[in-house]
Design an enzyme around this catalytic site. Structure first.
Site, PDB file in Angstrom:
ATOM      1  N   ASP A 153       0.824  -1.108  -0.078  1.00  0.00           N
ATOM      2  CA  ASP A 153       0.142  -0.081   0.036  1.00  0.00           C
ATOM      3  C   ASP A 153       0.924   1.150  -0.085  1.00  0.00           C
ATOM      4  OD1 ASP A 153      -2.485   1.759   0.576  1.00  0.00           O
ATOM      5  OD2 ASP A 153      -3.277  -0.110   1.047  1.00  0.00           O
ATOM      6  N   HIS A 226      -3.923   6.036   3.158  1.00  0.00           N
ATOM      7  CA  HIS A 226      -4.536   4.681   2.791  1.00  0.00           C
ATOM      8  C   HIS A 226      -4.034   3.628   3.515  1.00  0.00           C
ATOM      9  CE1 HIS A 226      -5.977   1.740  -0.124  1.00  0.00           C
ATOM     10  NE2 HIS A 226      -7.083   2.653  -0.412  1.00  0.00           N
ATOM     11  N   SER A 572     -11.111  -1.140  -1.081  1.00  0.00           N
ATOM     12  CA  SER A 572      -9.729  -1.253  -0.180  1.00  0.00           C
ATOM     13  C   SER A 572      -9.984  -1.468   1.200  1.00  0.00           C
ATOM     14  CB  SER A 572      -9.102   0.228  -0.538  1.00  0.00           C
ATOM     15  OG  SER A 572      -8.668   0.392  -1.698  1.00  0.00           O
TER      16      SER A 572
END
Ligand SMILES: *[C@@H]1O[C@H](CO)[C@@H](O)[C@H](O)[C@H]1NC(C)=O
Ligand SMILES: *[C@@H]1O[C@H](CO)[C@@H](O)[C@H](O)[C@H]1NC(C)=O
Ligand SMILES: *[C@@H]1O[C@H](CO)[C@@H](O)[C@H](O)[C@H]1NC(C)=O
Ligand SMILES: *[C@@H]1O[C@H](CO)[C@@H](O)[C@H](O)[C@H]1NC(C)=O
Ligand SMILES: *[C@@H]1O[C@H](CO)[C@@H](O)[C@H](O)[C@H]1NC(C)=O
Length: 778
Positions: A153, A226, A572
């Site tokens: 990520d 994220h 996600s």
């Protein structure tokens, strides 16, 4: 990814159309399949170099063109090549495939969610951390202790409470990973919780040039948020009293497997935009390097919330290739399905050896109702912290206060510079979803001097509300409510429309839940319609998890708020829920294969919402297996599935032979009599273009108690007959395997055009082993 969704999903994923580059030399990945094991590491690099030297003019040019030589599991390299050079290499016999690297927009793709996945279990919060003495899944799995999860990520925020290491066990002796130092990141940032952290940037640098270090850290530190969100969702420690700014979603935040050890692989980087960061981009050559390392360093599970927006065949799909080599080592790979719904055939990450995860809602809302001037109360949701309290303001529809000359279909959408300040000032502006981002529309209202903002869904989004941390007082309403507001504003009896937006409060136990998110990508699987995807759904709408303190919750440059927790949506967010469940299963059943763990998760998934009816989509229509696969994640049941549909690495190689994509492992010879792709021992069945009838074979392994008798029941898809033979299976011991045949036959007098959905269920009275079946004759 999906600009449609909004930049909030940012990372969410996805492959934008291939980024055009002026350079004639693009990065290509040249893939040779699995290593034969006959070469030392330095010999492998020389071997790769010899191929480059063959197509390049000079030695120097060959050396300079190489980005990565993949040496551990994946045999291949990434290099700058001209199309002609790529074509020469792709014609060579040893080469499986040569493909342009896909830059993926990470649209990259918690408190309540762990309790919620216990839904239908009977034991209320199934991930209840307070009942340590009970035989809960978490205690049986020792909270994931001794399992290592690799997360690909945007890195992580090491100071987050989710990654503290007290009471963690030692770093396993088997671990071979490293802690790679860099900007604002030194060796003290790795600990017994985060045992490895690395970054991969050669692909990014090749495309964008040197990293601008005010946009991102040249280190595993996460500037975006994220990666911190996904890694804390998989394996964050238990943190009491977490909440998003103030009080929203307050509760104990915890990863699904709070004592797993994490290995962070940063492969997504800030995308330089015109005057600001434009999301994150993850380059396939960087991801392949990370996967090759993760496999050899010793991760047990990989969580990859990254994907393409288009179907890419498995031999040209870096994540599929990396995952296949991972599966050979018994590693479970969980990937996001994508955020390109609600259209059909929008899935990414569709290989059968991956567990592909769709997104659905929790039973939690952040209610911020609108009270119209006529007294009607409209349900709305927001996580903005700006409030109008209990004060009434004039209400206008954006389409009535926009600059002239906006195309009719765009008026009302609050696109940048579309609102007239003189008509918006001091008012609550009602805007519709469509083009533009949700938070961006709020910014436009603020720019025009509006005092508050109501965001209305249109048909596409139905009643699904993505709660956003808007930059002004705001709330968002479903499609039916949007119509009511518009009717009120337009009504002849309303001379002076007004409204108030009440402050948000968190409500749990809302129904129906779960429902499928409108953005979740849908089947059928365009790469191979005989493999049903997605496999499963898990919470991905409005999920609270840790965040980078270097980024605003809206990810907007003008937003200078900083938070430790953020609420975010996308597949996600659902992918790490399933990765965490896989880690718990791995802790309980360390010898199970990747396929066995995937099968256990799939065949035990739930189909009902908390209203005891079939899970619906966001509009309220029954959802189907192209949205949720086998259904909603139920980890406790998955720990004791009764039977599993196991499959080995060789089974996947045989499947690839049947798909006419041989060569992923040069030491494997395709069998003479190829089975059908449908015969892969997958825990679901998809059939397309059925003429007459088809018979496929499946084999189940008894992982429950020693002696047991299972009976089959079938819910046939409309217009088809299904026969299971034999329809009862008797097991005498654990580990025993039994095969059976499934025959699907079209009813002669029924004309079915679209896909139809059915189920096969094996039950011994204790376990329910359920497989979705989807069939089309077209
Ligand atoms: C690592 O960085 C932290 C600040 O984040 C600093 O306090 C610490 O002294 C550094 N440690 C080493 C070994 O450089
Ligand atoms: C780096 O990004 C910052 C912030 O966007 C910008 O002001 C600066 O000019 C950039 N530097 C370079 C060398 O591009
Ligand atoms: C809001 O105002 C209305 C009347 O204007 C009043 O009846 C109501 O009690 C107020 N609510 C709160 C929470 O203050
Ligand atoms: C977005 O804008 C384009 C161009 O005007 C239009 O064709 C399309 O319908 C719009 N999409 C939505 C969802 O409003
Ligand atoms: C869900 O069930 C509750 C209680 O039975 C009922 O009041 C509610 O209307 C149901 N909601 C839907 C959407 O069916």
């Amino acid at each position: 990814m999906a600009k449609i969704l909004s930049t909030v999903f940012f990372f969410l994923h996805f492959i934008l159309p291939i980024i055009a580059s002026s350079s004639e030399n693009q990065v290509y990945i040249v893939y040779f399949g699995e290593h034969k094991g006959d070469k030392a590491l330095h010999e492998i690099e020389e071997y790769h170099h010899s191929y480059l030297a063959y197509v390049k003019e000079t030695e120097e040019e060959a050396r300079a063109s190489l980005l990565y030589s993949y040496k551990h599991s994946i045999n291949g390299f990434a290099a700058r090549l001209s199309p002609a050079q790529a074509s020469i290499l792709s014609d060579m016999e040893e080469v499986v495939s040569v493909f342009r690297s896909h830059p993926m927009k990470h649209k990259m793709h918690t408190t309540r969610s762990w309790e919620f996945v216990g839904l239908e279990e009977g034991i209320k919060p199934q991930f209840d951390l307070k009942t340590e003495n009970s035989e809960s899944l978490l205690t049986r799995a020792k909270y994931g202790r001794n399992v290592i999860v690799g997360v690909l990520d945007s890195g992580y925020w090491p100071e987050s409470q989710s990654f503290r290491d007290e009471d963690m066990g030692p770093i396993p002796k088997s671990w071979k990973g490293i802690c790679q130092i860099g900007d604002a990141f030194n060796s003290s940032h790795c600990n017994r919780k985060v045992i490895g952290a690395r970054y991969y940037i050669k692909g990014y640098k090749n495309h964008y040039g040197k990293l601008n270090r005010t946009l991102d850290y040249l280190s595993p530190r996460d500037k975006d948020g994220h990666g911190t969100h996904t890694s804390s969702t998989v394996g964050g420690r238990t943190v009491p009293n977490a909440a998003f700014m103030g009080d929203l979603a307050r509760g104990t935040a915890s990863g699904g497997a709070p004592l797993v050890q994490l290995a962070i692989y940063k492969v997504c980087w800030a995308t330089p935009g015109q005057d600001k960061v434009d999301g994150n981009t993850c380059f396939e050559e960087d991801m392949l390097a990370a996967m090759d390392d993760a496999i050899s360093e010793g991760v047990h599970v990989m969580s990859v919330s990254i994907g393409t927006t288009k179907a890419v065949d498995y031999s040209h799909d870096g994540i599929a290739i990396g995952a296949l080599h991972a599966v050979k080592k018994g590693i479970v790979v969980a990937c996001s399905a994508g955020n390109s719904g609600p259209q059909a055939a929008t899935l990414s990450n569709t290989a059968p050896w991956i567990i592909t995860v769709g997104a659905s809602s929790l039973d939690r809302k952040f209610l911020a109702p609108v009270v119209l001037g006529n007294g009607v109360v409209i349900e709305g949701e927001t996580i903005t912290t700006y409030r109008l309290d209990n004060v009434t303001f004039p209400l206008v529809y954006a389409g009535d206060v926009s600059v002239p000359n906006i195309p009719h279909e765009l008026a009302g959408q609050c696109l940048p510079n579309s609102l007239l300040p003189e008509k918006s000032y001091g008012k609550i502006v009602f805007c519709l979803r469509g083009n533009g981002t949700r938070v961006g529309k709020g910014m436009e209202v603020k720019r025009a001097g509006g005092i508050g903002y109501i965001l209305g869904n249109t048909k596409g989004q139905g009643e699904e509300i993505v709660a956003d941390p808007h930059v002004l007082p705001a709330t968002a309403v479903g499609e039916k409510e949007a119509v009511k507001i518009l009717n009120y504003i337009k009504s002849k009896t309303t001379s002076f429309p007004t409204a108030k937006i009440l402050p948000a409060s968190t409500v749990v136990g809302t129904s129906p839940a779960p429902f499928m998110a409108s953005f979740t990508s849908r089947g059928p699987n365009l790469v191979d319609p005989t493999i049903l995807k997605p496999d499963i759904t898990a919470p991905g709408l409005n999920i609270l998890a840790a965040w980078s303190e270097a980024d605003a919750p809206t990810k907007l440059g003008i937003d200078d708020r900083r938070v430790k927790w953020n609420i975010y949506s996308g597949t996600s967010m659902s992918c790490p829920h399933v990765a965490a469940a896989a880690a718990l299963l791995k802790a309980i059943h360390p010898t199970w294969s990747s396929a066995a763990i995937r099968s256990a998760l799939i065949t035990t998934a739930g189909l009902k919402n908390n209203n005891e009816s079939l899970i619906t989509d966001s509009v309220g229509n029954p959802a189907d297996s192209f949205q949720f696969g086998a259904g909603h994640l139920r980890p406790t049941k998955a720990a004791d599935p009764g039977l599993v549909y196991d499959a080995s690495y060789n089974d996947y190689l045989t499947y690839l032979c049947s798909l006419n994509m041989p060569g992923f492992d040069p030491s494997f010879n395709c069998p003479q009599n190829l089975p059908k792709t449908n015969d892969l021992n997958h825990p679901s069945l998809a059939i397309s273009k059925l003429i007459g009838s088809i018979t496929v074979t499946r084999t189940v392994t008894n992982v429950g108690k020693g002696t047991s008798k299972y009976l089959a029941t079938v819910t046939p898809p409309m217009g088809y007959k299904i026969k299971i033979s034999p329809d009862s299976l008797i097991f005498k011991h654990k580990g025993e395997k039994k095969s059976f045949e499934i025959t699907v036959e079209k009813d002669k007098d029924v004309n079915v055009q679209q896909y139809e959905f059915g189920w096969l269920t094996w039950s011994d009275g204790l376990h329910t082993v359920r497989s979705p079946i989807v069939v089309s004759s077209a």
